[in-house]
Structure formats: structure tokens, C-alpha cells
Enzyme design. Structure first.
Site, PDB file in Angstrom:
ATOM      1  N   ILE A 146     -48.138 -10.366  43.217  1.00  0.00           N
ATOM      2  CA  ILE A 146     -49.035 -11.277  42.494  1.00  0.00           C
ATOM      3  C   ILE A 146     -48.318 -11.883  41.286  1.00  0.00           C
ATOM      4  O   ILE A 146     -48.439 -13.077  40.995  1.00  0.00           O
ATOM      5  CB  ILE A 146     -50.305 -10.541  42.035  1.00  0.00           C
ATOM      6  N   LYS A 162     -48.384   3.840  25.712  1.00  0.00           N
ATOM      7  CA  LYS A 162     -47.131   4.585  25.679  1.00  0.00           C
ATOM      8  C   LYS A 162     -46.014   3.769  26.328  1.00  0.00           C
ATOM      9  O   LYS A 162     -46.159   3.288  27.446  1.00  0.00           O
ATOM     10  CB  LYS A 162     -47.298   5.927  26.412  1.00  0.00           C
ATOM     11  N   LYS A 172     -42.768   4.956  26.661  1.00  0.00           N
ATOM     12  CA  LYS A 172     -41.684   5.793  27.174  1.00  0.00           C
ATOM     13  C   LYS A 172     -41.439   5.603  28.677  1.00  0.00           C
ATOM     14  O   LYS A 172     -40.271   5.538  29.100  1.00  0.00           O
ATOM     15  CB  LYS A 172     -41.965   7.265  26.864  1.00  0.00           C
ATOM     16  N   CYS A 221     -59.883 -13.624  66.586  1.00  0.00           N
ATOM     17  CA  CYS A 221     -58.996 -12.894  67.498  1.00  0.00           C
ATOM     18  C   CYS A 221     -59.804 -11.904  68.346  1.00  0.00           C
ATOM     19  O   CYS A 221     -60.529 -12.322  69.244  1.00  0.00           O
ATOM     20  CB  CYS A 221     -57.886 -12.214  66.703  1.00  0.00           C
ATOM     21  N   GLN A 225     -62.922 -12.164  71.362  1.00  0.00           N
ATOM     22  CA  GLN A 225     -62.928 -11.479  72.650  1.00  0.00           C
ATOM     23  C   GLN A 225     -64.184 -10.634  72.840  1.00  0.00           C
ATOM     24  O   GLN A 225     -64.769 -10.608  73.921  1.00  0.00           O
ATOM     25  CB  GLN A 225     -61.658 -10.633  72.782  1.00  0.00           C
ATOM     26  N   HIS A 238     -55.994 -17.102  63.901  1.00  0.00           N
ATOM     27  CA  HIS A 238     -56.310 -16.484  62.606  1.00  0.00           C
ATOM     28  C   HIS A 238     -56.386 -17.557  61.520  1.00  0.00           C
ATOM     29  O   HIS A 238     -55.391 -17.829  60.836  1.00  0.00           O
ATOM     30  CB  HIS A 238     -55.241 -15.451  62.237  1.00  0.00           C
ATOM     31  N   GLU A 285     -57.598 -17.404  58.645  1.00  0.00           N
ATOM     32  CA  GLU A 285     -57.446 -16.865  57.287  1.00  0.00           C
ATOM     33  C   GLU A 285     -56.032 -17.049  56.742  1.00  0.00           C
ATOM     34  O   GLU A 285     -55.832 -17.088  55.519  1.00  0.00           O
ATOM     35  CB  GLU A 285     -57.822 -15.376  57.257  1.00  0.00           C
TER      36      GLU A 285
END
Length: 545
Positions: free
Chosen positions: A20, A187, A189, A379, A383, A515, A517
Site C-alpha cells: 500500500i 518506542k 528501538k 467464475c 457455474q 473476473h 474485479e
């Protein structure tokens, strides 16, 4: 043109968000008019993630040219306009496979093949190849500094910095800066020790991205700069945010892009992030909310459906609708029945492999069809919708896929036996073929039927979408199903394969073999997901009357 390289590493812990962060930085540099791409180097031995369990590794992202890659490449494409390819992702397994193939051919002229120089040279060659033609290349090294698996990659990028020159290379290191509630302070360290680990292998980071649940105070950043030998303005605080699309603005506000452009002597205009500001505004100001159920097999790890989840959110942005995604295990539908599907505004069934949970998916498709609930099948989701229609409408009792029941009476979904490889050559395959790299992969053309719903949504006669499957609709049994009312709304470019089906007389029932997406982005969305979320909103309004 000289290509500049930014090598991105991570330390202290895994899952810091290197992908990201790299994608967000790339988005800023792209907004400055630079030609940018991103690469991901994965240290595992698998040749690619294609056969890895989604529950272990998460989603397999498919590129236009058919490469099965790490899910981070999905983040890259959602943040920048550059399309990823097989050049943008490779693994230790791929490198070793290539080197061993060369050794067997005798390419090394009898030399003793070693990690240095042969493996490291192969890594450098691939990075340089992937960077050709770009102003800036971000190279993300998977894993955490200190892992034995990533050492060849770290050695390779160390050598590249020497060979290319420090004026054209940068090392950006992400570390964890934890907040300790007991003492009320962050922190530093762990960051110091992580940088020490990098220094031990010859890499001095130029930029430190400090990940924390809150902004790292200026005095702590100054402390990190002093002990890690990094300029104070190159120590960047990256706190947790409620939207990943705020990160480009967060990095820009601290001058990260200015620092990089100055270091690379790049003369380019200021970044215009107005598109991202619009995305953030739409995300923060929805006018309504819908609940969409996603019925899948791998819901215990949401990253297995990362692109689907993001695409649903993008569909919400285009409709000014907040999308609440309810993850439902398809096996729970088998054991508990359709009660768990009630109260949803829409249902999505994503892709998957294997018989586990499939009957629950078929039941889900039937429930959506019979109750006029908006349905999107992807997909395997297409089916199972076809199997449901064959069984319960076309009177094809016990219809199934040969993937699950090889000798079923009505194999409405079957293995495609002829495929074209990446070079266009025809290959004949069977159930005994290798699982890895033997699917129909990458961008394929699809012709849409004129009077179909998808033709209206895409507003185009022909589309190109990405595939990842080895089973398809059996054309031998298709006529009986079509005669029962199912509509084929899209076919492959050669008219041989069914790509999209629709149920007429249903408000919104679309299922596709591809697909969608993988091509959805926050700035542009995707026609199918935008239409699906809109249908969910309309269904909700009808139910409220």
C-alpha cells in the site's frame, strides 16, 4: 532516459503495508507526470502463487497477459494507471527454475552455479527488464529483513545500487514504531535494530516510513533520524487511517515526493491529487447503505477475496452508497439453510476451486433467483448458477460439473480440452494435466448480446476481461438450458465459449466466467459492480415499501 529505482523493504514485523505504501507513493509520482511502475519480488520457492491456498496466501491477482501474481499487484493497479504484467512479479522459485534450466542447457559453460553471482544476476536482469521505459520503478521486496529467504534479493538490490549509481537508486524501509500504553510513548528501538540488520548486509536506508497506530511525534522522528543516519525530513510518519486512499495525501503532506524528486534530479510539476480527494469525499459521504452477502469458500481470510471486496466498495462510490459486506461460508448454507441469506440486499458468489461448499453455493444461487434478489456470480459463481438453473428449471436432475462429479448424467460444466498457451499455440489438456499454469488466463475478448442487461451496463458491443479457469459451460447441453429460459448474454471472441449468463424476468441476475474485479479501480469503478450495487439499493427500496 535513465530509470530511477526505489527499493522498498520492511522490518520488525510482516504485514506492515509495504504494498500500500509503495502504491501510494507511486500514485503521487504519477500525479507529477512521471511514468511509474511497481514490481514485487516474492521470496517463496513456488514458481508463482497459482497453486497456493487462498487461505494461506490470499488472492491470486491475474494480469492482462495472464500472469498469476501476488495480491499486491492488485493494489498497484488500483492506485496507478500503469497495467501490471508478468514482468512485475517474480519469485525465488521462478528465478531458480530459470537458472537451473540454463545450467542444464550448458549456458554457464561449466561454471559452478552459485547464489552469487548467478542467482543475484538473474534477479538484477529481471528488475532491469521490468524497469525499461519508465521514469521511476518501485521494487517491493517481500518478507521481512532478517528472513533467510530474502537474502538473495537484498544482495541483488545492494549490487544494483552500486552498479546503477546512488544518484538513481533509493532504499525506502518500512518499520514498526509501537505505542506502549504503560509508558504512554512510542518506542523507536525496534526501528533502530531493523536498520542495523539492513546495514549488516550493506544497505543504508535513505527513507524510513514509520508505521504506527498514531502519528509519530517530531521529537521521536528526530531521534530515529539521528540513530539511523537518515535525514530528518526523510523520516515519514505513516499512521493508521480509516481509508487506504488517504495515504497518498498523507505522504505528500510530509514532502516525501519532493524529497525523492530532488534526490533523483527530476524536474516535474506538483502532484495534483484532486482525483483522490474526490474518492475520499465519496467514501466519507454516502447517501445510503446496502448489505451485500458474499458467499464463498475462503471467507476466514478476507484477503482471499481482496479485489472483489475492493470492487464492491468502488461500486458503492459510483452510487454514493456505503457497502456493508457480509462474509458467509458456503458450507454454513449447507448446514444451516437459507435462513442465513435472509435480510440481504444482494448476493455475490465469487470464484473458487474444489467441491467443498459448492452445494451451498448452488443453493445460494437458487435462493437469489427465486426471491428476485440481485445476484452477481463470478467464475465458479457463474457455474453454480448454471447448475442451479439446469437442475431446477431445465429439469436436468443432478446436473453438475465434471470438476466435482466426473461421471454425472448432465455435465453442464466441463473441462475445456483445447487451450492456447501464452504464445498462441494449441495445447490439449486433461484432468491429469498439471494444476499450475494450465488454466485459461488473462485478458480475453467477449462479445455482448444486443438486448442484454450487460450490454446496457458496459455500453459497448465488445469488452475485454481477465480469466482464470479451466472449466466452462458445456455447449453440448446448452440448448436445453436456453430453451428453459436462460439467456447467454456474452460469448468469447471466437464465439466458442459462454462468458456471461442472465436470468430473464429477474430484476438483476448476472453471472460471468471472467473476473471483473481485477479491472475495477476506485477512480473509475467497474460497470458490473456499479450496476450490481445500484440494483442492491433499488431492491432495498422495494422491500421497504
Amino acid at each position: 532516459m535513465t530509470t530511477n529505482y526505489i527499493f522498498v523493504t520492511g522490518g520488525v514485523v510482516s504485514s506492515l503495508g509495504k504494498g500500500i505504501a509503495a502504491a501510494s507513493l507511486a500514485a503521487i509520482l504519477e500525479a507529477r507526470g512521471l511514468n511509474v511502475t511497481i514490481m514485487k519480488l516474492d521470496p517463496y520457492i513456488n514458481v508463482d502463487p497459482g497453486t497456493m491456498s487462498p487461505i494461506q496466501h490470499g488472492e491470486v491477482f491475474v494480469t492482462e497477459d495472464g500472469a498469476e501474481t501476488d495480491l499486491d499487484l492488485g493494489h498497484y493497479e488500483r492506485f496507478i494507471r500503469t497495467k501490471m504484467s508478468r514482468r512485475n512479479n517474480f519469485t525465488t522459485g521462478r528465478i531458480y527454475s530459470d537458472v537451473l534450466r540454463k545450467e542444464r542447457r550448458g549456458d554457464y559453460l561449466g561454471a559452478t552455479v552459485q547464489v552469487i553471482p548467478h542467482i543475484t544476476n538473474a534477479i538484477k536482469e529481471r528488475v532491469l527488464e521490468g524497469g525499461e521505459g519508465h521514469d521511476v520503478v518501485l521494487v517491493e521486496i517481500g518478507g521481512t529483513v532478517g528472513d533467510i529467504e530474502s537474502l538473495p534479493f537484498l544482495e541483488a538490490i545492494r549490487q544494483m545500487a552500486v552498479e546503477i549509481g546512488r544518484e538513481h537508486t533509493l532504499f525506502m524501509h518500512l518499520t514498526l514504531v509501537p505505542y506502549m500504553a504503560a509508558s504512554g510513548e512510542v518506542k523507536t528501538k525496534p526501528t533502530q535494530h531493523s536498520v542495523k540488520e539492513l546495514l549488516s548486509i550493506g544497505i543504508q536506508p535513505d527513507i524510513l516510513i514509520c508505521r504506527s497506530d498514531r502519528a509519530v511525534p517530531a521529537n521521536e522522528r528526530a531521534k530515529i533520524a539521528l540513530f539511523c543516519n537518515v535525514p530528518e525530513k526523510a523520516v515519514i510518519s505513516l499512521k493508521d487511517v480509516d481509508s487506504i486512499y488517504k495515504i497518498p495525501g498523507l505522504l505528500k503532506s510530509q514532502g516525501l515526493d519532493d524529497y525523492i524528486c530532488k534526490r533523483f534530479s527530476l524536474d516535474c510539476p506538483e502532484a495534483n491529487l484532486s482525483e483522490w480527494e474526490q474518492v475520499i469525499f465519496e467514501e466519507a459521504n454516502p447517501v445510503s447503505e446496502v448489505t451485500i452477502g458474499m458467499v464463498g469458500k475462503y471467507i476466514e481470510l478476507p484477503d482471499a477475496y481482496k479485489s472483489v471486496i475492493e470492487a464492491l466498495k468502488h461500486g458503492g462510490l459510483k452510487n454514493r452508497v456505503s457497502v456493508n459486506i457480509k462474509l458467509i461460508d458456503s458450507q454454513d448454507v449447507e448446514t444451516r439453510g437459507v435462513e442465513i441469506l435472509k435480510g440481504l440486499d444482494a448476493i455475490l458468489v465469487p470464484g473458487g476451486f474444489g467441491y467443498r461448499g459448492v452445494e451451498g453455493m448452488i443453493t445460494t444461487a437458487r435462493f437469489a433467483r427465486e426471491n428476485n434478489i440481485p445476484y452477481l456470480g463470478i467464475c465458479l459463481g457463474m457455474q453454480v448458477a448454471l447448475i442451479d438453473y439446469a437442475r431446477h428449471v431445465a429439469n436436468m436432475e443432478n446436473a453438475n460439473s465434471t470438476e466435482f462429479v466426473p461421471d454425472c448424467k448432465y455435465p453442464v460444466v466441463a473441462l475445456i480440452t483445447e487451450w492456447r498457451d501464452e504464445n498462441g499455440n494449441v495445447e490439449v489438456r486433461s484432468e491429469k494435466s498439471d494444476l499450475g499454469g494450465t488454466m485459461r488466463l488473462g485478458a480475453q475478448q467477449c462479445q455482448l448480446v444486443d438486448d442484454s442487461l450487460v450490454r446496457q451496463l458496459y455500453d459497448a458491443p465488445t469488452i475485454v476481461e481477465r480469466h482464470r479457469h479451466r472449466y466452462e459451460v458445456n455447449n453440448m447441453l446448452l440448448k436445453q438450458i436456453e430453451d428453459a429460459g436462460l439467456r447467454v448474454a456474452g460469448r468469447s471472441g471466437d464465439d466458442q465459449l459462454v462468458e456471461i449468463i442472465e436470468v430473464p424476468n429477474h430484476p438483476w441476475f448476472v453471472a460471468c466466467q471472467f473476473h471483473p474485479e481485477f479491472t475495477s479501480t476506485p477512480r473509475d469503478g467497474h460497470p458490473l459492480f456499479a450496476g450490481f450495487v445500484k440494483a442492491a439499493s433499488e431492491f432495498q427500496k422495494r422491500q421497504a415499501k
